[in-house]
Scaffold this motif. Sequence first.
Motif, PDB file in Angstrom:
ATOM      1  N   ALA A   1       0.840  -1.198   0.000  1.00 13.13           N
ATOM      2  CA  ALA A   1       0.000   0.000   0.000  1.00 13.13           C
ATOM      3  C   ALA A   1       0.873   1.244   0.000  1.00 13.13           C
ATOM      4  O   ALA A   1       1.972   1.236   0.575  1.00 13.13           O
ATOM      5  N   ALA A   2       0.371   2.276  -0.642  1.00 16.03           N
ATOM      6  CA  ALA A   2       1.069   3.563  -0.614  1.00 16.03           C
ATOM      7  C   ALA A   2       1.092   4.106   0.811  1.00 16.03           C
ATOM      8  O   ALA A   2       0.214   3.800   1.630  1.00 16.03           O
TER       9      ALA A   2
ATOM     10  N   TYR B   1       1.910  16.144  12.399  1.00 19.50           N
ATOM     11  CA  TYR B   1       2.152  15.361  11.199  1.00 19.50           C
ATOM     12  C   TYR B   1       1.739  13.911  11.437  1.00 19.50           C
ATOM     13  O   TYR B   1       2.117  13.317  12.445  1.00 19.50           O
ATOM     14  N   TYR B   2       0.972  13.388  10.486  1.00 19.54           N
ATOM     15  CA  TYR B   2       0.466  12.034  10.583  1.00 19.54           C
ATOM     16  C   TYR B   2       0.969  11.198   9.412  1.00 19.54           C
ATOM     17  O   TYR B   2       1.000  11.668   8.275  1.00 19.54           O
ATOM     18  N   CYS B   3       1.278   9.977   9.720  1.00 22.48           N
ATOM     19  CA  CYS B   3       1.607   9.001   8.686  1.00 22.48           C
ATOM     20  C   CYS B   3       0.350   8.168   8.442  1.00 22.48           C
ATOM     21  O   CYS B   3      -0.390   7.856   9.379  1.00 22.48           O
ATOM     22  N   ALA B   4       0.123   7.802   7.180  1.00 24.89           N
ATOM     23  CA  ALA B   4      -1.046   6.993   6.852  1.00 24.89           C
ATOM     24  C   ALA B   4      -0.708   5.966   5.788  1.00 24.89           C
ATOM     25  O   ALA B   4       0.048   6.251   4.850  1.00 24.89           O
ATOM     26  N   SER B   5      -1.265   4.793   5.959  1.00 24.24           N
ATOM     27  CA  SER B   5      -1.188   3.764   4.934  1.00 24.24           C
ATOM     28  C   SER B   5      -2.485   3.849   4.128  1.00 24.24           C
ATOM     29  O   SER B   5      -3.577   3.845   4.710  1.00 24.24           O
ATOM     30  N   LEU B   6      -2.348   3.951   2.817  1.00 24.24           N
ATOM     31  CA  LEU B   6      -3.518   4.154   1.985  1.00 24.24           C
ATOM     32  C   LEU B   6      -4.161   2.828   1.590  1.00 24.24           C
ATOM     33  O   LEU B   6      -3.648   1.761   1.898  1.00 24.24           O
ATOM     34  N   MET B   7      -5.284   2.924   0.885  1.00 27.17           N
ATOM     35  CA  MET B   7      -6.097   1.732   0.622  1.00 27.17           C
ATOM     36  C   MET B   7      -5.608   0.920  -0.566  1.00 27.17           C
ATOM     37  O   MET B   7      -6.178  -0.131  -0.866  1.00 27.17           O
ATOM     38  N   GLY B   8      -4.575   1.402  -1.257  1.00 29.64           N
ATOM     39  CA  GLY B   8      -4.061   0.671  -2.399  1.00 29.64           C
ATOM     40  C   GLY B   8      -2.675   1.149  -2.766  1.00 29.64           C
ATOM     41  O   GLY B   8      -2.020   1.855  -1.996  1.00 29.64           O
ATOM     42  N   TYR B   9      -2.234   0.768  -3.960  1.00 32.99           N
ATOM     43  CA  TYR B   9      -0.871   1.067  -4.379  1.00 32.99           C
ATOM     44  C   TYR B   9      -0.615   2.550  -4.610  1.00 32.99           C
ATOM     45  O   TYR B   9       0.482   3.050  -4.337  1.00 32.99           O
TER      46      TYR B   9
ATOM     47  N   GLN C   1      -5.288   7.041  -3.505  1.00 32.47           N
ATOM     48  CA  GLN C   1      -6.177   6.278  -2.635  1.00 32.47           C
ATOM     49  C   GLN C   1      -6.440   7.011  -1.325  1.00 32.47           C
ATOM     50  O   GLN C   1      -5.662   7.852  -0.894  1.00 32.47           O
ATOM     51  N   HIS C   2      -7.525   6.662  -0.666  1.00 37.16           N
ATOM     52  CA  HIS C   2      -7.850   7.234   0.630  1.00 37.16           C
ATOM     53  C   HIS C   2      -7.071   6.534   1.730  1.00 37.16           C
ATOM     54  O   HIS C   2      -6.701   5.358   1.601  1.00 37.16           O
ATOM     55  N   PRO C   3      -6.827   7.216   2.836  1.00 37.06           N
ATOM     56  CA  PRO C   3      -6.138   6.586   3.964  1.00 37.06           C
ATOM     57  C   PRO C   3      -6.968   5.471   4.575  1.00 37.06           C
ATOM     58  O   PRO C   3      -8.194   5.575   4.650  1.00 37.06           O
ATOM     59  N   LYS C   4      -6.269   4.437   5.011  1.00 35.00           N
ATOM     60  CA  LYS C   4      -6.938   3.323   5.688  1.00 35.00           C
ATOM     61  C   LYS C   4      -6.471   3.195   7.137  1.00 35.00           C
ATOM     62  O   LYS C   4      -7.272   2.932   8.026  1.00 35.00           O
ATOM     63  N   TYR C   5      -5.195   3.348   7.352  1.00 36.92           N
ATOM     64  CA  TYR C   5      -4.634   3.264   8.697  1.00 36.92           C
ATOM     65  C   TYR C   5      -3.863   4.554   8.987  1.00 36.92           C
ATOM     66  O   TYR C   5      -3.176   5.084   8.109  1.00 36.92           O
ATOM     67  N   TRP C   6      -3.959   4.997  10.260  1.00 36.24           N
ATOM     68  CA  TRP C   6      -3.301   6.232  10.671  1.00 36.24           C
ATOM     69  C   TRP C   6      -2.349   5.981  11.835  1.00 36.24           C
ATOM     70  O   TRP C   6      -2.601   5.124  12.678  1.00 36.24           O
ATOM     71  N   GLY C   7      -1.329   6.785  11.878  1.00 28.32           N
ATOM     72  CA  GLY C   7      -0.484   6.823  13.061  1.00 28.32           C
ATOM     73  C   GLY C   7      -1.068   7.803  14.067  1.00 28.32           C
ATOM     74  O   GLY C   7      -2.099   8.435  13.824  1.00 28.32           O
ATOM     75  N   GLN C   8      -0.384   7.933  15.191  1.00 30.10           N
ATOM     76  CA  GLN C   8      -0.898   8.761  16.285  1.00 30.10           C
ATOM     77  C   GLN C   8      -0.548  10.234  16.110  1.00 30.10           C
ATOM     78  O   GLN C   8      -1.123  11.089  16.785  1.00 30.10           O
ATOM     79  N   GLY C   9       0.377  10.539  15.221  1.00 30.11           N
ATOM     80  CA  GLY C   9       0.763  11.918  14.978  1.00 30.11           C
ATOM     81  C   GLY C   9       1.983  12.335  15.782  1.00 30.11           C
ATOM     82  O   GLY C   9       2.227  11.828  16.881  1.00 30.11           O
TER      83      GLY C   9
END
Length: 121
Positions: free
Chosen positions: A32-33, A94-102, A106-114
Amino acid sequence: QVQLVESGGGLVQPGGSLRLSCAVRGLPLHYAATAWFRQAPGKEREQVSCISANDGSKFYADSVKGRFTISRDSPKNTVYLQMNSLNSEDTAVYYCASLMGYGCYQHPKYWGQGTQVTVSS
């Protein structure tokens, strides 16, 4: 379970640099991106940079282009955001996010705590 853990924020003077890290657990980076977002007080969250999963294409918001660099270390499953020439407009969580696809569209699916970044003299 997927977890994103950010680190590297802090207080820096204008013109200074910081490197943020996002350790991704439970999801290989090539699945995922991964993107960096930020949210300043009173403003909406915005995407500032992203790296795609398949070919490593990189995206930057106009406001950070030429100053920020996104990179990844696949063996460590970690994404970095090198931030140079910081100014007060970069102050945000600042937040890190794993997106819903490559791709970075894509929209974010998972987020960090910031992690807080404050640029001030």
